[in-house]
Each structure stands twice: as structure tokens, then as C-alpha cells.
Design a protein around this motif. Structure first.
Motif, PDB file in Angstrom:
ATOM      1  N   ASN A 151      42.681  20.518  32.069  1.00  0.00           N
ATOM      2  CA  ASN A 151      42.655  21.068  30.719  1.00  0.00           C
ATOM      3  C   ASN A 151      41.449  20.460  29.994  1.00  0.00           C
ATOM      4  O   ASN A 151      41.369  19.223  29.916  1.00  0.00           O
ATOM      5  CB  ASN A 151      43.953  20.691  29.989  1.00  0.00           C
ATOM      6  CG  ASN A 151      44.010  21.143  28.559  1.00  0.00           C
ATOM      7  OD1 ASN A 151      43.179  21.912  28.112  1.00  0.00           O
ATOM      8  ND2 ASN A 151      44.993  20.648  27.823  1.00  0.00           N
ATOM      9  N   TYR A 179      50.171  21.815  34.597  1.00  0.00           N
ATOM     10  CA  TYR A 179      50.001  23.248  34.845  1.00  0.00           C
ATOM     11  C   TYR A 179      50.175  23.605  36.321  1.00  0.00           C
ATOM     12  O   TYR A 179      49.817  24.701  36.739  1.00  0.00           O
ATOM     13  CB  TYR A 179      48.608  23.687  34.363  1.00  0.00           C
ATOM     14  CG  TYR A 179      48.397  23.425  32.892  1.00  0.00           C
ATOM     15  CD1 TYR A 179      48.845  24.329  31.932  1.00  0.00           C
ATOM     16  CD2 TYR A 179      47.764  22.258  32.458  1.00  0.00           C
ATOM     17  CE1 TYR A 179      48.671  24.081  30.578  1.00  0.00           C
ATOM     18  CE2 TYR A 179      47.592  21.998  31.110  1.00  0.00           C
ATOM     19  CZ  TYR A 179      48.044  22.916  30.169  1.00  0.00           C
ATOM     20  OH  TYR A 179      47.887  22.662  28.838  1.00  0.00           O
ATOM     21  N   LYS A 206      55.318  23.875  29.661  1.00  0.00           N
ATOM     22  CA  LYS A 206      54.446  24.957  30.121  1.00  0.00           C
ATOM     23  C   LYS A 206      55.240  26.009  30.892  1.00  0.00           C
ATOM     24  O   LYS A 206      55.712  26.979  30.318  1.00  0.00           O
ATOM     25  CB  LYS A 206      53.302  24.380  30.966  1.00  0.00           C
ATOM     26  CG  LYS A 206      52.576  23.214  30.312  1.00  0.00           C
ATOM     27  CD  LYS A 206      52.012  23.550  28.936  1.00  0.00           C
ATOM     28  CE  LYS A 206      51.311  22.349  28.318  1.00  0.00           C
ATOM     29  NZ  LYS A 206      50.853  22.598  26.947  1.00  0.00           N
ATOM     30  N   ASN A 288      47.679  28.629  33.155  1.00  0.00           N
ATOM     31  CA  ASN A 288      48.128  29.755  32.330  1.00  0.00           C
ATOM     32  C   ASN A 288      47.199  29.970  31.144  1.00  0.00           C
ATOM     33  O   ASN A 288      47.599  30.519  30.118  1.00  0.00           O
ATOM     34  CB  ASN A 288      49.561  29.531  31.832  1.00  0.00           C
ATOM     35  CG  ASN A 288      49.661  28.388  30.840  1.00  0.00           C
ATOM     36  OD1 ASN A 288      48.927  27.396  30.941  1.00  0.00           O
ATOM     37  ND2 ASN A 288      50.569  28.500  29.882  1.00  0.00           N
ATOM     38  N   THR A 327      45.050  31.053  25.907  1.00  0.00           N
ATOM     39  CA  THR A 327      46.311  31.049  26.644  1.00  0.00           C
ATOM     40  C   THR A 327      46.714  32.474  26.977  1.00  0.00           C
ATOM     41  O   THR A 327      46.528  33.394  26.173  1.00  0.00           O
ATOM     42  CB  THR A 327      47.421  30.395  25.794  1.00  0.00           C
ATOM     43  OG1 THR A 327      46.988  29.094  25.384  1.00  0.00           O
ATOM     44  CG2 THR A 327      48.718  30.264  26.589  1.00  0.00           C
TER      45      THR A 327
END
Length: 345
Positions: A151, A179, A206, A288, A327
Motif C-alpha cells: 500500500n 490485502y 479489508k 482491492n 479503491t
């Protein structure tokens, strides 16, 4: 790796943890509770919750392929991140090494705990060389942070690169897999017994669509979990969160359905972003979300805000000039975003 005792702060190794009232009769049946100064009315929320969340861990363990004793549950993954510093890093002396760009809480917690935070920039294709990461370490480096999928970049790192770090570094390696449920790669928590220096992070926020309950997971050796439990606050995960997590486990089919829908939507959104004139690059993603380089991130971000659409502006993050992190939402949300971007001038 070095011995665990040599890696842990001396005061933490010698710490006598707070003894919860519920720990003192553990293993025996009881029905009258007059030990914790609780109000006897308003059952069940009048009682303190299980401090070690044993029922929840017992249900999670087979799903995650670990033993209950290898699980730490906390108030979001951020609690586990902070505990890494509090357990292993001496303030003002030790340091940690992390890739950059990556999740910002690693640095925030380092600053709070007065621990030097060293960064190694990723390449243009968002990869790192294990040797470069290791070269940034010295005798006072206690922890290496790796977020995979990362991220804000969204990409998984090659397993062989992470294996190289795990086998070469003598300290603690934290792999944040928040994730990982969106990725096709095998999670590193399956290798806990192979690497005593690994801590793997995961979350209910998540894939489990439960950010509001604030439940994070850390998987590690039993010895490291014992240290986390020594240092954490006594009742760090409340009863309502534990009960909601148990209900989610019972409804695993819904979670699998959400994951499938997000994957389908991602397959629609990414090609559509490629077609937009304002988009200069759509970076590959295993998460995602997707990182997108646009013509003017600040201006486009403000334009979307005016339309009531919120994305994440990463323009001021290292290597992410003019990048927005988007997102993957519902079909309606994604269509609204794409429609707004098509009309941007």
C-alpha cells in the motif's frame, strides 16, 4: 536469527504482566462473579471480555492454517504494529528498515516510540532488491517492514525476494498481508514454523468488510505471541467485536461472494481507466485498489471531491507524484467515478 531474548527490550523480557481477574480462575467453571467490581446488571455487556479471545482464536486458527497459540488479536492491525516497537525497539537507540512508499503507520509508530525509521526506495516498477534492503541495516536494526501486496502501490513482491530477507536478516521481519485475500499468492503465515523471526499481519477491515469493528490479526511463533500478550492492554478487544467476528466466520460464504464481486469489478474498472485521456499510467495491482498516475492529481482530486467522490491523493508520497489511489467499490460507485472522470476537463 538472533535469540529472541537478545532482540526483545530487557524491561519487556522481565515484565510481570497485569493479571486479569478472568485469568485467575481459567480452566475452572464459575457462575458467581464478584471479583472484578463489575455491575451485576445488564448481562452480558456488564462483564469484562475474554482478555485472550480464546473462542475466537479457536475458530480462526483452522481457517488461517495456524495454531490458536500463534494468533494475536488487537484493536486493528495498528495495535500489533505499535506492539512490535514496544516489544523489540529501544527508544533512541534501535532502528527499523522499511520499503518506500508503503503504509504510513509504520513510520508514525516509529516516531511515537522514538525509533529511527530508515527507508529504501522501490524501483520504478515498485520492486525491491533484498541486498539493498539488508544493506540499510546495522547492528541496531531490530525490524524490517514489508507490506505485500503493498500500500499504496498495490503489487505483491516476489516470494524469493522476501525469502531472501527472512533467511538473511537476524532480527524480526514483519510482513503485512492486509490485502492478501485479494491476491493469488500463498500467504506467508503458512510458513510460521519455518521462520521463527516472522510476524505476519492481517485484518478484518479489508476482505472481511468489517473496518468498523477494529479487529487486527498478527501471526507469529508462540514465543512472540506471549510477548505481545504481556505488553498489550488487558481487555484490548471488546465483547461486541469478538461476537461480530464470530458471526462473520459463520457466514464465510458472504465474504467469498464479496471477494468475487470485487475481483469482477476490478476487471471492469482497470481497462476503463486505461482509456481515459487524463490517465497516464494504471499500475498493476494484486489488491482491492489501484494506483493511477494522472495529469494533475491535486486538481482531479478536488474535482472529484466537488462531485462527492472521495479517492486517496498520493501526490506527496515518495515516488507517487500525480498519483491517485482508487479503491474498487460497487458497480454503481465505480460507474459514478468513471463517469465523472470522463467529463473532467
Amino acid at each position: 536469527m538472533k535469540t529472541l531474548e537478545s532482540l526483545v527490550r530487557l524491561n519487556i523480557w522481565a515484565l510481570e504482566p497485569y493479571s486479569c481477574a478472568r485469568d485467575e480462575f481459567k480452566g475452572r467453571e464459575a457462575h458467581v462473579f464478584l471479583d472484578a467490581n463489575e455491575n451485576p446488571y445488564n448481562d452480558p455487556i456488564n462483564r469484562y471480555p475474554d482478555p485472550l479471545q480464546e473462542k475466537l482464536k479457536a475458530r480462526l486458527a483452522p481457517m488461517k492454517g495456524v495454531r490458536p497459540s500463534q494468533i494475536f488479536l488487537g484493536n486493528g492491525s495498528d495495535e500489533a504494529i505499535d506492539l512490535v516497537y514496544r516489544v523489540f525497539c529501544n527508544p533512541g537507540k534501535d532502528n527499523v528498515v522499511a520499503i518506500a512508499p508503503t503504509y504510513g503507520m509504520y513510520k508514525v509508530c516509529a516516531d511515537i516510540n522514538d525509533v529511527e525509521y530508515r527507508t529504501v526506495l522501490l524501483s520504478d516498477d515498485w520492486m525491491f532488491e533484498p541486498e539493498v534492503l539488508l544493506d540499510a541495516c546495522d547492528s541496531n536494526t531490530k525490524v524490517i517492514w514489508i507490506c505485500s501486496p503493498n500500500n499504496p502501490t498495490g503489487n505483491d513482491f516476489p516470494r524469493e525476494a522476501i525469502h531472501k530477507v527472512l533467511t538473511s536478516f537476524e532480527g524480526i521481519v514483519v510482513i503485512d498481508e492486509a490485502y492478501s485475500d485479494f491476491s493469488t499468492n500463498q500467504p506467508f503465515r503458512s510458513l510460521l514454523d519455518n521462520y521463527p523471526n516472522i510476524i505476519v499481519l492481517n485484518t478484518f477491515s479489508k476482505a472481511w468488510a468489517s473496518a468498523a469493528i477494529r479487529l487486527g490479526m498478527a501471526f507469529a511463533s508462540e514465543e512472540i505471541i506471549v510477548l505481545f500478550n504481556k505488553v498489550k492492554y488487558p481487555y484490548n478487544v471488546n465483547l461486541l467485536t469478538q461476537e461480530k467476528a464470530l458471526s462473520l466466520i459463520e457466514d464465510r460464504g458472504a465474504i467469498d461472494n464479496w471477494l468475487a464481486q470485487i475481483r469482477r469489478e476490478k476487471e471492469n474498472v482497470l481497462p476503463a481507466l486505461h482509456e481515459l485521456p487524463i490517465v497516464q499510467k494504471v499500475f498493476p495491482t494484486d489488491a482491492n485498489f489501484v494506483l493511477v498516475r494522472v495529469t494533475d492529481a491535486d486538481q482531479i482530486y478536488r474535482y472529484l471531491i466537488d462531485k462527492g467522490i472521495v479517492v486517496r491523493n498520493r501526490n506527496r508520497v515518495q515516488l507517487c507524484k500525480d498519483c491517485l489511489r482508487i479503491t474498487i467499490g460497487t458497480r454503481q460507485e465505480n460507474n459514478e467515478l468513471l463517469g465523472a472522470l470522463r467529463f473532467y476537463k
